[in-house]
Design a protein around this motif. Structure first.
Motif, PDB file in Angstrom:
ATOM      1  N   GLU A 144      -6.935   4.368   2.112  1.00  0.00           N
ATOM      2  CA  GLU A 144      -7.970   3.446   2.595  1.00  0.00           C
ATOM      3  C   GLU A 144      -8.873   2.991   1.456  1.00  0.00           C
ATOM      4  O   GLU A 144      -9.241   1.816   1.362  1.00  0.00           O
ATOM      5  CB  GLU A 144      -8.798   4.123   3.694  1.00  0.00           C
ATOM      6  CG  GLU A 144      -8.011   4.463   4.948  1.00  0.00           C
ATOM      7  CD  GLU A 144      -7.427   3.237   5.621  1.00  0.00           C
ATOM      8  OE1 GLU A 144      -8.102   2.185   5.617  1.00  0.00           O
ATOM      9  OE2 GLU A 144      -6.297   3.315   6.126  1.00  0.00           O
TER      10      GLU A 144
ATOM     11  N   GLN B 284      -7.035   0.479  -0.649  1.00  0.00           N
ATOM     12  CA  GLN B 284      -7.027  -0.831  -0.010  1.00  0.00           C
ATOM     13  C   GLN B 284      -8.341  -1.561  -0.276  1.00  0.00           C
ATOM     14  O   GLN B 284      -8.358  -2.760  -0.586  1.00  0.00           O
ATOM     15  CB  GLN B 284      -6.807  -0.703   1.493  1.00  0.00           C
ATOM     16  CG  GLN B 284      -6.840  -2.043   2.223  1.00  0.00           C
ATOM     17  CD  GLN B 284      -6.836  -1.895   3.734  1.00  0.00           C
ATOM     18  OE1 GLN B 284      -7.194  -0.835   4.259  1.00  0.00           O
ATOM     19  NE2 GLN B 284      -6.413  -2.932   4.433  1.00  0.00           N
ATOM     20  N   SER B 285      -9.435  -0.841  -0.167  1.00  0.00           N
ATOM     21  CA  SER B 285     -10.749  -1.437  -0.408  1.00  0.00           C
ATOM     22  C   SER B 285     -10.875  -1.938  -1.840  1.00  0.00           C
ATOM     23  O   SER B 285     -11.435  -3.014  -2.091  1.00  0.00           O
ATOM     24  CB  SER B 285     -11.837  -0.400  -0.112  1.00  0.00           C
ATOM     25  OG  SER B 285     -13.116  -0.926  -0.379  1.00  0.00           O
TER      26      SER B 285
ATOM     27  N   TRP C  14       3.034  -1.343   4.401  1.00  0.00           N
ATOM     28  CA  TRP C  14       2.817   0.096   4.271  1.00  0.00           C
ATOM     29  C   TRP C  14       4.074   0.715   3.683  1.00  0.00           C
ATOM     30  O   TRP C  14       5.076   0.910   4.370  1.00  0.00           O
ATOM     31  CB  TRP C  14       2.489   0.716   5.626  1.00  0.00           C
ATOM     32  CG  TRP C  14       1.152   0.291   6.163  1.00  0.00           C
ATOM     33  CD1 TRP C  14       0.280  -0.588   5.594  1.00  0.00           C
ATOM     34  CD2 TRP C  14       0.539   0.729   7.374  1.00  0.00           C
ATOM     35  NE1 TRP C  14      -0.845  -0.732   6.367  1.00  0.00           N
ATOM     36  CE2 TRP C  14      -0.710   0.062   7.472  1.00  0.00           C
ATOM     37  CE3 TRP C  14       0.920   1.600   8.393  1.00  0.00           C
ATOM     38  CZ2 TRP C  14      -1.572   0.256   8.548  1.00  0.00           C
ATOM     39  CZ3 TRP C  14       0.052   1.779   9.458  1.00  0.00           C
ATOM     40  CH2 TRP C  14      -1.179   1.124   9.535  1.00  0.00           C
TER      41      TRP C  14
ATOM     42  N   ARG D 113       0.836  -1.201   0.000  1.00  0.00           N
ATOM     43  CA  ARG D 113       0.000   0.000   0.000  1.00  0.00           C
ATOM     44  C   ARG D 113       0.873   1.253   0.000  1.00  0.00           C
ATOM     45  O   ARG D 113       1.901   1.308   0.678  1.00  0.00           O
ATOM     46  CB  ARG D 113      -0.905   0.026   1.231  1.00  0.00           C
ATOM     47  CG  ARG D 113      -1.912  -1.099   1.302  1.00  0.00           C
ATOM     48  CD  ARG D 113      -2.716  -1.022   2.595  1.00  0.00           C
ATOM     49  NE  ARG D 113      -3.363   0.273   2.743  1.00  0.00           N
ATOM     50  CZ  ARG D 113      -3.932   0.714   3.859  1.00  0.00           C
ATOM     51  NH1 ARG D 113      -3.921  -0.060   4.938  1.00  0.00           N
ATOM     52  NH2 ARG D 113      -4.494   1.891   3.918  1.00  0.00           N
TER      53      ARG D 113
ATOM     54  N   ASP E  52      -5.860   8.786  -0.493  1.00  0.00           N
ATOM     55  CA  ASP E  52      -6.951   7.819  -0.619  1.00  0.00           C
ATOM     56  C   ASP E  52      -6.470   6.398  -0.340  1.00  0.00           C
ATOM     57  O   ASP E  52      -6.964   5.432  -0.930  1.00  0.00           O
ATOM     58  CB  ASP E  52      -7.560   7.890  -2.023  1.00  0.00           C
ATOM     59  CG  ASP E  52      -8.687   8.908  -2.100  1.00  0.00           C
ATOM     60  OD1 ASP E  52      -9.089   9.411  -1.039  1.00  0.00           O
ATOM     61  OD2 ASP E  52      -9.146   9.213  -3.211  1.00  0.00           O
TER      62      ASP E  52
END
Length: 459
Positions: free
Chosen positions: A320, A323-324, A347, A312, A318
């Motif tokens: 998060e 990740q979705s 990360w 990630r 953005d």
């Protein structure tokens, strides 16, 4: 170029420069979030997400060397069946496209064939939707035979539904025998047959390529090398991390979809063990269904992987949402993104933070559940890579059994078998016998125990 909000009477630039090849206007027709709803967000948060989406769309255009003349957010209340956006916005965009002298308008959404055709008529420019743009990028980036076949297959499936756009000049023609159809319809059907024949041929060729890949994979499975796969949003730094971990020289650039074709390299673990590391194509929001299906063979490396590193870009605003999006694609592939025994969250790009911000990130990571840790790394500087390698080794070792055994030094066949079918951790010669420590899969544990009188290693 900074994205602007094109809503109502927004200021419009009036450029009258000479026409340039590849000049494009990028439009973000994003639905407004209704105020007062249970999941309504603040206006600033909605705008920030919209700008990030538009910036990504502009990045996609630049990835194929298009010159982005302007990037505009065009918020809409509802999707119009004919043109996706309302009539007023169509007129404003048409005026802007003419003033900027662009030859292509990119709509950051999925357009139906009729919407695309109507917009091209109204805007007097070629229109490309998000799916078409991603397909264009993939078409330019595919280098291997398999990648080229998969891209062409996805593109033909996409183009098949849009053939009517190529034959509008024939739609008003009619035959002389009272038939409802005319030359236009006949030509469309002929083209559809040609496309279907080509699709069938491509599918047949892909099956052969997939069979070859299965043979290669079976060969690797006979050797005691486990597979570790990198997945993540496009431009999250997977290829840079791949190069850092394997000392390879895979193309890595600050560009969307810099890597398309999968790459495998040997990965050396901290205690001398080996694994195979696979770099795969990056995911993206609203990834066209055609591409998910077409690239399923390529992504089989992910399906078969013992450990998956979800890389990630933690510095992205953005992160998060990205990740979705990756989790959604993994689910499409039949992989549970919450499988902590198989997936390690990485990360990346912590080098973009100062010391105080890094400390805050470390605190956030420390508060995560023990079975869902996050590894903080910088693929650029190498920070955190040693800890990541240790975590990979730990996950791989958890799925294998460590055994101690003693074998006659003259038993060349037995020693050779162990090197082919097990990971040799230690090997010492004493009085004509090799004392060995090996790590094996559960499927081969009983064979090693019975053939070599091996015993589990005492921790």
């Amino acid at each position: 170029m900074e994205p602007r909000n094109f809503d109502g009477d927004a200021d419009r630039p009036r450029s009258a420069g000479a026409k340039q090849t590849g000049r494009v206007l990028v439009i973000g027709p994003y639905l407004r979030v209704r105020a007062g709803g249970a999941d309504a967000q603040s206006e600033s948060h909605i705008q920030r997400n919209a700008e990030a989406r538009l910036d990504e769309a502009a990045g996609l255009a630049r990835a194929i060397d298009l010159v982005v003349a302007d990037a505009i957010i065009a918020p809409i209340n509802q999707i119009r069946p004919a043109t996706y956006i309302g009539k007023g916005k169509v007129e404003e965009i048409a005026a802007l496209a003419k003033s900027l002298d662009v030859e292509l308008v990119v709509m950051d959404c999925a357009l139906a064939p009729i919407q695309q055709r109507n917009l091209e008529k109204e805007l007097q420019a070629k229109v490309l939707d998000r799916t078409g743009l991603i397909l264009e990028i993939f078409g330019r980036r595919a280098k291997t035979k398999e990648g080229s076949l998969q891209v062409e297959l996805a593109h033909l499936n996409y183009q098949r539904s849009r053939l009517v756009r190529s034959w509008t000049h024939l739609e008003r023609q009619r035959g002389g025998f009272g038939f409802m159809g005319g030359p236009g319809e006949t030509q469309i059907e002929a083209d559809r047959r040609l496309i279907q024949e080509r699709i069938s041929k491509l599918e047949s060729e892909l099956k052969k390529v997939q069979a070859t890949r299965r043979l290669h994979r079976a060969g690797r499975q006979r050797v005691p090398y486990r597979v570790v796969a990198l997945v993540g949003y496009t431009n999250a730094g997977k290829s840079t991390l791949f190069n850092r971990l394997t000392r390879a020289d895979v193309q890595a650039a600050d560009m969307l979809f810099a890597t398309l074709d999968p790459t495998l390299r040997a990965l050396t673990l901290p205690h001398g063990g080996k694994a195979m590391l696979s770099d795969t194509v990056g995911f993206i929001s609203n990834l066209p269904t055609q591409l998910v299906a077409a690239f399923r063979a390529t992504l089989e490396e992910v399906l078969e992987a013992d450990v998956i590193l979800h890389v990630r870009d933690i510095s992205h605003e953005d992160a998060e949402a990205q990740q979705s999006d990756v989790d959604a694609v993994l689910r499409q592939l039949g992989i549970n993104p919450d499988d902590s025994g198989r997936i390690i969250e990485v990360w990346n790009k912590i080098d973009r933070y100062d010391a105080e911000q890094r400390e805050e990130l470390l605190n956030i990571a420390a508060r995560r559940p023990e079975d869902h840790p996050a590894m903080l790394v910088s693929a650029v500087s190498g920070e955190g890579v040693d800890a990541l390698l240790a975590a990979i080794e730990e996950r791989l070792a958890a799925k294998r059994t460590t055994l101690d055994l003693s074998i006659d030094a003259a038993d060349g066949a037995g020693i050779s078998w162990l090197h082919r079918n097990a990971e040799v951790l230690a090997k010492e010669l004493h009085d004509g016998r090799f004392d060995m420590t090996v790590r094996v899969d559960e499927t081969k544990r009983d064979i090693v125990v019975s053939r070599f009188d091996a015993v589990p290693r005492v921790a």
